[in-house]
Design a protein around this motif. Structure first.
Motif, mmCIF file in Angstrom:
data_model
loop_
_atom_site.group_PDB
_atom_site.id
_atom_site.type_symbol
_atom_site.label_atom_id
_atom_site.label_comp_id
_atom_site.label_asym_id
_atom_site.label_seq_id
_atom_site.Cartn_x
_atom_site.Cartn_y
_atom_site.Cartn_z
ATOM 1 N N LEU A 169 0.812 -1.204 -0.106
ATOM 2 C CA LEU A 169 -0.003 -0.036 -0.004
ATOM 3 C C LEU A 169 0.833 1.425 -0.020
ATOM 4 C CD1 LEU A 169 -2.446 -1.066 2.565
ATOM 5 C CD2 LEU A 169 -3.002 -1.049 0.296
ATOM 6 N N LEU A 170 2.050 1.347 0.497
ATOM 7 C CA LEU A 170 3.052 2.402 0.478
ATOM 8 C C LEU A 170 3.205 3.042 -0.830
ATOM 9 C CD1 LEU A 170 5.743 0.903 3.022
ATOM 10 C CD2 LEU A 170 4.083 2.998 3.576
ATOM 11 N N LYS A 171 3.122 2.074 -1.884
ATOM 12 C CA LYS A 171 3.127 2.516 -3.259
ATOM 13 C C LYS A 171 2.373 3.550 -3.644
ATOM 14 C CE LYS A 171 5.217 -2.010 -4.867
ATOM 15 N NZ LYS A 171 5.223 -3.058 -5.530
ATOM 16 N N ASP A 172 1.413 3.758 -2.875
ATOM 17 C CA ASP A 172 0.277 4.778 -3.214
ATOM 18 C C ASP A 172 0.179 5.962 -2.064
ATOM 19 O OD1 ASP A 172 -0.829 3.357 -5.725
ATOM 20 O OD2 ASP A 172 -1.909 1.942 -4.384
ATOM 21 N N CYS A 173 1.314 6.032 -1.413
ATOM 22 C CA CYS A 173 1.466 7.058 -0.352
ATOM 23 C C CYS A 173 2.556 8.213 -0.715
ATOM 24 C CB CYS A 173 1.905 6.522 0.864
ATOM 25 S SG CYS A 173 0.538 5.182 1.577
ATOM 26 N N SER A 174 2.327 8.644 -1.912
ATOM 27 C CA SER A 174 3.297 9.582 -2.081
ATOM 28 C C SER A 174 3.196 10.883 -1.636
ATOM 29 C CB SER A 174 3.474 9.919 -3.601
ATOM 30 O OG SER A 174 2.119 10.323 -4.005
ATOM 31 N N TYR A 175 1.871 11.197 -1.090
ATOM 32 C CA TYR A 175 1.518 12.283 -0.377
ATOM 33 C C TYR A 175 2.176 12.269 1.195
ATOM 34 C CZ TYR A 175 -1.166 8.942 1.925
ATOM 35 O OH TYR A 175 -1.976 7.849 2.537
ATOM 36 N N ASP A 176 2.546 11.139 1.586
ATOM 37 C CA ASP A 176 3.171 10.979 3.151
ATOM 38 C C ASP A 176 4.546 11.042 3.147
ATOM 39 O OD1 ASP A 176 2.689 10.902 5.781
ATOM 40 O OD2 ASP A 176 1.428 9.159 5.775
ATOM 41 N N GLN A 231 -5.088 13.323 4.350
ATOM 42 C CA GLN A 231 -4.799 12.613 3.290
ATOM 43 C C GLN A 231 -4.875 10.785 3.289
ATOM 44 O OE1 GLN A 231 -1.152 14.541 2.617
ATOM 45 N NE2 GLN A 231 -2.016 15.714 0.605
ATOM 46 N N ARG A 232 -4.079 10.534 4.620
ATOM 47 C CA ARG A 232 -4.331 9.249 5.061
ATOM 48 C C ARG A 232 -5.771 8.476 5.021
ATOM 49 N NH1 ARG A 232 -0.094 10.136 9.797
ATOM 50 N NH2 ARG A 232 1.743 10.318 8.662
ATOM 51 N N MET A 233 -6.762 9.626 5.634
ATOM 52 C CA MET A 233 -8.090 9.229 6.046
ATOM 53 C C MET A 233 -8.785 8.992 4.418
ATOM 54 S SD MET A 233 -8.974 8.644 8.991
ATOM 55 C CE MET A 233 -10.630 9.174 9.460
ATOM 56 N N ASP A 234 -8.305 9.952 3.657
ATOM 57 C CA ASP A 234 -9.057 9.867 2.387
ATOM 58 C C ASP A 234 -8.447 8.291 1.444
ATOM 59 O OD1 ASP A 234 -10.543 11.947 2.392
ATOM 60 O OD2 ASP A 234 -8.820 13.201 1.410
ATOM 61 N N HIS A 235 -7.023 8.104 1.791
ATOM 62 C CA HIS A 235 -6.573 7.048 1.322
ATOM 63 C C HIS A 235 -7.242 5.741 1.821
ATOM 64 C CE1 HIS A 235 -2.796 4.549 -0.058
ATOM 65 N NE2 HIS A 235 -3.617 4.285 -0.509
ATOM 66 N N LEU A 236 -7.263 5.745 3.095
ATOM 67 C CA LEU A 236 -7.981 4.659 3.814
ATOM 68 C C LEU A 236 -9.139 4.382 3.387
ATOM 69 C CD1 LEU A 236 -7.748 2.713 6.262
ATOM 70 C CD2 LEU A 236 -8.374 4.343 7.783
#
Length: 339
Positions: A169-176, A231-236
């Motif tokens: 899932l980290l591959k989609d966490c460019s915002y963090d 952003q994490r909440m949106d991703h979650l």
């Protein structure tokens, strides 16, 4: 090393020449042939790379500086084990910890968490981590908690082990800017969370911890923290849609975490929190899964920082956010200092 390792440990380092050897040795000294170790120097400008190269028989890489998440992803891509730990270069594992971790691994586990002993820059023990040390293997209770609050109690990065698909899932966490963001809170929706009730690692507290070691609270850091949480909440919400329904996840702005950080931001920017914001936060606090003692202490803290002069409120906030040792006497000293 075994052809089929059970656990991968990825150490990423940026200008931690004073600590990285301790981190590496804390793994290699355990002599596990079912554990693979990868060390990534994230473009250090000090002597970290030379320190890393002192070790033979492990995979080491040097990359351009791109930040912790990308360095961790690169290290992750060099591993094959079904479970992965991201060990910070300034932290360490305790002797025998890898054996304890591997004993708890099975395909139904999405994450293992354990306590960390806090140490100072010199390696001296200054206390245990403050999160729960209860033993459990649970999933449903934690998913309900995340849906309701957006979070659950979890240790810092070095106190977690993730199943490989969770790390993907980290591959989609460019915002963090952190590696232990959304994957911590997504994990219960993907498998069981196992809590080991003992300290298996050491978390180093020093003047370069991002949390701010005794410094004035940084409004920019707090604002970014709030932004990353949103952003994490949106991703979650996207991640859990197939298993829990995205509409069942609380809105970020309605969580205690978001309201608390927004309260902190007001103080850090030199503004007195509004009475309505204090009341809203205190009401939300009552519903949280904290002990009565913790709730009372937090309520007192929120109230005092609302009424004290802003300079003293900021000093209290800096102490509250300090990753080092805190005490009631320390808070009292700040409250009455100069009174």
């Amino acid at each position: 090393m075994s052809d089929q390792p059970k656990l991968a440990i990825v150490i990423t380092c940026y200008n931690y020449e004073n600590f990285v050897e301790h981190a590496i040795r804390s793994v290699t000294d355990q002599n596990r042939d079912d554990c693979e170790l990868v060390v990534v120097d994230d473009g250090s400008t000090d002597d970290s790379w030379n320190s890393i190269q002192k070790f033979s028989g492990i995979k080491t890489f040097r990359t351009e500086n791109k930040g912790q998440p990308k360095a961790c992803l690169y290290g992750f891509s060099q591993t094959t084990a079904p479970f992965v730990m991201f060990l910070d270069a300034d932290d360490e594992l305790k002797p025998g910890s890898i054996s304890r971790i591997i004993d708890h691994l099975d395909p139904g586990v999405a994450k293992i968490q354990f306590m960390l002993t806090r140490i100072d820059a010199g390696g001296n023990v200054i206390g245990e981590a403050s999160y729960s040390s209860k033993s459990f293997r649970n999933r449903s209770d934690l998913t309900r908690q995340v849906l309701k609050t957006g979070v659950y109690r979890s240790p810092p990065t070095s106190g977690n082990v993730f199943r490989r698909d969770v790390c993907e899932l980290l591959k989609d966490c460019s915002y963090d800017t952190a590696v232990d963001g959304v994957i911590v809170f997504a994990a219960p929706f993907l498998g069981d969370i196992v809590s080991i009730p003992e300290a298996l690692g050491r978390y180093r507290v020093h003047d370069r911890n991002i949390s701010g070691f005794g410094r004035k609270p940084d409004a920019k850091i707090i604002a970014k923290d709030i932004q990353h949480f949103e952003q994490r909440m949106d991703h979650l919400r996207t991640i859990i849609r197939p298993v829990a329904g995205s509409e069942n996840l609380v809105d970020a702005e309605k969580t205690f975490y978001h309201q608390e950080r927004s309260f902190f931001l007001s103080i850090a920017t030199g503004q007195k929190p509004r009475v309505s914001a204090l009341a809203k936060l205190l009401v939300k606090l009552v519903t949280q899964d904290f002990s009565l003692r913790n709730k009372a202490g937090m309520a007192l803290f929120f109230t005092l920082t609302s009424v004290l002069p802003i300079a003293r409120a900021q000093a209290l906030l800096a102490y509250r956010l300090n990753v080092g040792q805190r005490s009631p006497m320390g808070f009292l000293h700040l409250i009455f200092k100069g009174a």
